[in-house]
Design a protein around this motif. Structure first.
Motif, mmCIF file in Angstrom:
data_model
loop_
_atom_site.group_PDB
_atom_site.id
_atom_site.type_symbol
_atom_site.label_atom_id
_atom_site.label_comp_id
_atom_site.label_asym_id
_atom_site.label_seq_id
_atom_site.Cartn_x
_atom_site.Cartn_y
_atom_site.Cartn_z
ATOM 1 N N UNK A 193 0.834 -1.207 0.000
ATOM 2 C CA UNK A 193 0.000 0.000 0.000
ATOM 3 C C UNK A 193 0.869 1.258 0.000
ATOM 4 N N UNK A 194 1.951 1.273 0.787
ATOM 5 C CA UNK A 194 2.852 2.432 0.807
ATOM 6 C C UNK A 194 3.448 2.664 -0.570
ATOM 7 N N UNK A 195 3.890 1.605 -1.206
ATOM 8 C CA UNK A 195 4.487 1.702 -2.544
ATOM 9 C C UNK A 195 3.466 2.208 -3.566
ATOM 10 N N UNK A 196 2.209 1.805 -3.412
ATOM 11 C CA UNK A 196 1.172 2.218 -4.353
ATOM 12 C C UNK A 196 0.715 3.663 -4.150
ATOM 13 N N UNK A 197 1.144 4.291 -3.045
ATOM 14 C CA UNK A 197 0.745 5.670 -2.795
ATOM 15 C C UNK A 197 -0.542 5.808 -2.018
ATOM 16 N N UNK A 198 -0.921 4.761 -1.267
ATOM 17 C CA UNK A 198 -2.172 4.773 -0.516
ATOM 18 C C UNK A 198 -2.032 5.372 0.879
ATOM 19 N N UNK A 199 -0.828 5.813 1.250
ATOM 20 C CA UNK A 199 -0.590 6.358 2.586
ATOM 21 C C UNK A 199 -0.031 7.771 2.449
ATOM 22 N N UNK A 200 -0.763 8.737 2.989
ATOM 23 C CA UNK A 200 -0.380 10.145 2.824
ATOM 24 C C UNK A 200 0.895 10.500 3.571
ATOM 25 N N UNK A 201 1.340 9.660 4.518
ATOM 26 C CA UNK A 201 2.553 9.958 5.275
ATOM 27 C C UNK A 201 3.829 9.702 4.475
ATOM 28 N N UNK A 202 3.741 8.915 3.420
ATOM 29 C CA UNK A 202 4.940 8.505 2.692
ATOM 30 C C UNK A 202 5.435 9.641 1.806
ATOM 31 N N UNK A 203 6.710 9.999 1.984
ATOM 32 C CA UNK A 203 7.367 11.047 1.203
ATOM 33 C C UNK A 203 8.460 10.404 0.364
ATOM 34 N N UNK A 204 8.506 10.752 -0.899
ATOM 35 C CA UNK A 204 9.481 10.168 -1.827
ATOM 36 C C UNK A 204 10.818 10.909 -1.787
ATOM 37 N N UNK A 205 11.932 10.199 -2.040
ATOM 38 C CA UNK A 205 12.074 8.749 -2.184
ATOM 39 C C UNK A 205 11.877 8.063 -0.847
ATOM 40 N N UNK A 206 11.590 6.774 -0.911
ATOM 41 C CA UNK A 206 11.159 6.101 0.322
ATOM 42 C C UNK A 206 11.714 4.685 0.414
ATOM 43 N N UNK A 207 11.981 4.274 1.663
ATOM 44 C CA UNK A 207 12.388 2.902 1.995
ATOM 45 C C UNK A 207 11.243 2.264 2.778
#
Length: 342
Positions: free
Chosen positions: A43-57
């Motif tokens: 889900x994080x990889x798909x962009x379903x979480x607003x907290x994730x900022x790119x680039x990301x591990x």
């Protein structure tokens, strides 16, 4: 350090050299020995979480040893074997004061709010609140599975679902969290119906003690009600999809308890809750979001006593270089995949 990185949502996944994190005040850096690959990472990889900022591990299901400690740490030293819930609580808010760390108002989550554990090292916040000591007799590969899927299932079944011996439990979706729920419910004395579209996942559910299995492509509520002579007492949506959520609610007998465990990101469609059924049958609709670190001793005690065996859920161990295709294909092979070589 080496880490799995994505630079665009649903874009390429690659192992890259990135900087090693420093411990924050009150935090630690853990040398990762094992990190599970979970649907939440997808889900994080798909962009379903607003907290994730790119680039990301990505990565949030981990175990390892403390590598460095920040200022103010009281309980932990370099070299300690640890795991951690995926929700890292602040320890200071009203929810934390009540012991409800899993819904902390100021929580951080490795692999979501900051870089995660599909890497050689990961930074974790509020270590004195969140770290869990891993007993020497528990291998770190198995311990990694506790941070999200197994601990989440444990609390969902035993505390939120309040499963009692002899009750019927329906588990919709037999991925890592669903299979964990099957094993835990059986250990609690329940009779389990497992539902999935994968024959291999249903076979593993039977091995873990499911009394009945149902193909997810069938009329699931009718099948569950027939097999249980009236419906499940407790039904868990362990996948997180509109269809499994609806099936779970419609599989319940009067006064049954629905537990939503799988994530339901709006991007995948809103689940329709049949409120007329909820009212008429006096159903309970419950959410379950992980498990606080302070609740782990009960789970670890059952593992030590041999009543629970999360190691049976780990069906693959991988190298970090194999993590990209495993993350992209998450859910297509039963059981829990854990990266153990970095």
């Amino acid at each position: 350090m080496r880490a799995l990185v994505f630079e665009s949502f649903a874009g390429p996944l690659s192992v890259q050299e990135v900087p090693v994190p420093d411990p924050a005040p009150g935090g630690v850096v853990v040398r990762v020995a094992a990190s599970g690959i979970c649907r939440s990472d997808w889900h994080a990889w798909q962009g379903h979480d607003a907290d994730v900022v790119l680039p990301h591990v990505p990565g949030h299901e981990l175990a390892g040893t403390v590598e460095a400690v920040g200022g103010g740490i009281r309980r932990w030293r370099v070299g300690d074997r640890v795991t951690v819930p995926f929700v890292n609580a602040c320890g200071r808010c009203a929810q934390c004061a009540a012991g409800d760390h899993q819904v902390c108002a100021h929580q951080t989550q490795p692999g979501f709010t900051h870089w995660g554990s599909l890497a050689e090292f990961v930074a974790l916040d509020a270590a004195d609140v969140n770290l869990v000591a891993v007993p020497e007799e528990l291998d770190l590969t198995t311990a990694a599975a506790l941070g999200c899927r197994y601990a989440t299932a444990f609390r969902a079944v035993t505390q939120i679902g309040r499963v009692r011996p002899g009750e019927w439990v329906a588990v919709h979706g037999c991925g890592g969290v669903g299979l964990s729920a099957v094993q835990i419910a059986v250990a609690a004395g329940a009779r389990v119906v497992a539902i999935d579209v994968s024959a291999a996942a249903l076979d593993l559910a039977r091995q873990l003690g499911a009394e009945h299995t149902v193909d997810g492509g069938a009329d699931v509520p009718v099948a569950v009600q027939d097999l249980t002579a009236g419906g499940a007492h407790v039904s868990l949506d362990a996948l997180g999809a509109p269809v499994t959520c609806g099936n779970s609610l419609r599989s319940l007998r009067p006064r049954g308890r629905h537990v939503q465990v799988g994530l339901l990101p709006p991007e995948q469609g809103r689940a329709e809750v049949p409120m007329e059924r909820v009212i008429a049958l006096e159903l309970e609709v419950l959410g379950s979001h992980g498990m606080a670190a302070h609740a782990y001793p009960g789970l670890l005690g059952l593992i030590a006593a041999g009543r629970l065996d999360p190691g049976r859920l780990v069906t693959r161990t991988l190298a970090l270089d194999e993590s990209a295709p495993a993350l992209a294909d998450v859910g297509r092979r039963p059981g829990i995949a854990v990266v153990t070589s970095f």
